[in-house]
Scaffold this active site. Structure first.
Site, PDB file in Angstrom:
ATOM      1  N   THR A 112       0.818  -1.230   0.000  1.00 57.36           N
ATOM      2  CA  THR A 112       0.000   0.000   0.000  1.00 57.36           C
ATOM      3  C   THR A 112       0.847   1.273   0.000  1.00 57.36           C
ATOM      4  OG1 THR A 112      -0.046   0.161   2.401  1.00 57.36           O
ATOM      5  CG2 THR A 112      -1.752  -1.198   1.363  1.00 57.36           C
ATOM      6  N   ASP A 207      17.985  -0.916   4.493  1.00 53.00           N
ATOM      7  CA  ASP A 207      18.689  -2.140   4.119  1.00 53.00           C
ATOM      8  C   ASP A 207      20.175  -1.874   3.898  1.00 53.00           C
ATOM      9  OD1 ASP A 207      16.513  -3.801   4.274  1.00 53.00           O
ATOM     10  OD2 ASP A 207      16.009  -3.662   2.149  1.00 53.00           O
TER      11      ASP A 207
END
Ligand code: PRP
Length: 213
Positions: A112, A207
């Site tokens: 989303t 990350d």
């Protein structure tokens, strides 16, 4: 530098910043170097973002004689948005050692693209004069806008947002939803892709900071 389209945006184009951002973006930049660059860029961005903070007179004695110097007048808080914002904290508290750090946990749902809140370490009462929200990436602006809304609900008297790379979509959203909050950034990139990643961007800052990709 301010942008005519975005009166809320302050882009810092110092040569050191341009050099470091370019290195940060590179795919081959390793995790350790990425962390170092985030830290160095945060220090440089905060130099700009704090440039107009008021100072108060402060009496000291040098080895030679008494004098009146200055010290930072407002009580400062840094609010990193987990996870990636944590990579900016060390540089921030190096710059303002007396600052308080409050954490907000938020991740962006992959399908989303909406921010999901999972942690809020704000105390019950407001005890600071100005809050600097830290997050290296401003993409759709959902996370930033929600974090700022939470800080306004809390009662933060003044809020500034510090990012390293910003997308026009995110800056527009903040301008619409929080026009009183200036955005300090090192680069205004071209656009978001279909997955709401910034182009050209640098990939996923969390990350790359923590080696989780
Ligand atoms: C990234 C980034 C911002 C957010 C930006 O975090 O650090 O917090 O996405 O996107 P937005 O402007 O569209 O909200 P992410 O959700 O990847 O979480 P992480 O820091 O834990 O990796």
């Amino acid at each position: 530098m301010s942008s005519p389209s975005f009166p809320n945006l302050r882009i810092t184009q110092h040569p050191l910043i341009q050099h470091k951002v370019t290195h940060l973006r590179e795919e081959r930049t390793d995790c350790k170097t990425f962390r170092e660059l985030v830290r160095e860029l945060t220090g440089l961005l905060l130099y700009e973002a704090t440039a107009d903070l008021p100072v108060a007179p402060y009496d000291i004695v040098t080895p030679m004689e008494p004098m009146t110097g200055h010290r930072l007048a407002p009580k400062v808080a840094f609010v990193p948005i987990l996870r990636a914002g944590v990579g900016m904290v060390d540089a921030a508290i190096d710059a303002v050692p007396g600052a308080i750090v409050y954490h907000l946990g938020m991740y962006r749902d992959e399908s989303t693209h909406q921010p999901v809140h999972y942690y809020n370490k704000l105390p019950a009462t407001v005890n600071v004069d100005i809050v600097f929200v830290l997050d290296p990436m401003l993409a759709t602006g959902g996370s930033a806008s929600d974090a700022i809304a939470a800080l306004k609900d809390w009662g933060a008297p003044e809020i500034r947002f510090v990012s390293i790379i910003s997308a026009p979509e995110g800056v527009t959203r903040l301008l619409e939803q929080h026009p009183d909050v200036p955005v300090y950034t090192a680069a205004l990139d071209r656009q978001l892709n279909d997955h709401a990643f910034i182009l050209p961007g640098l990939g996923d800052a969390g990350d790359r900071l923590y080696g989780t990709q």
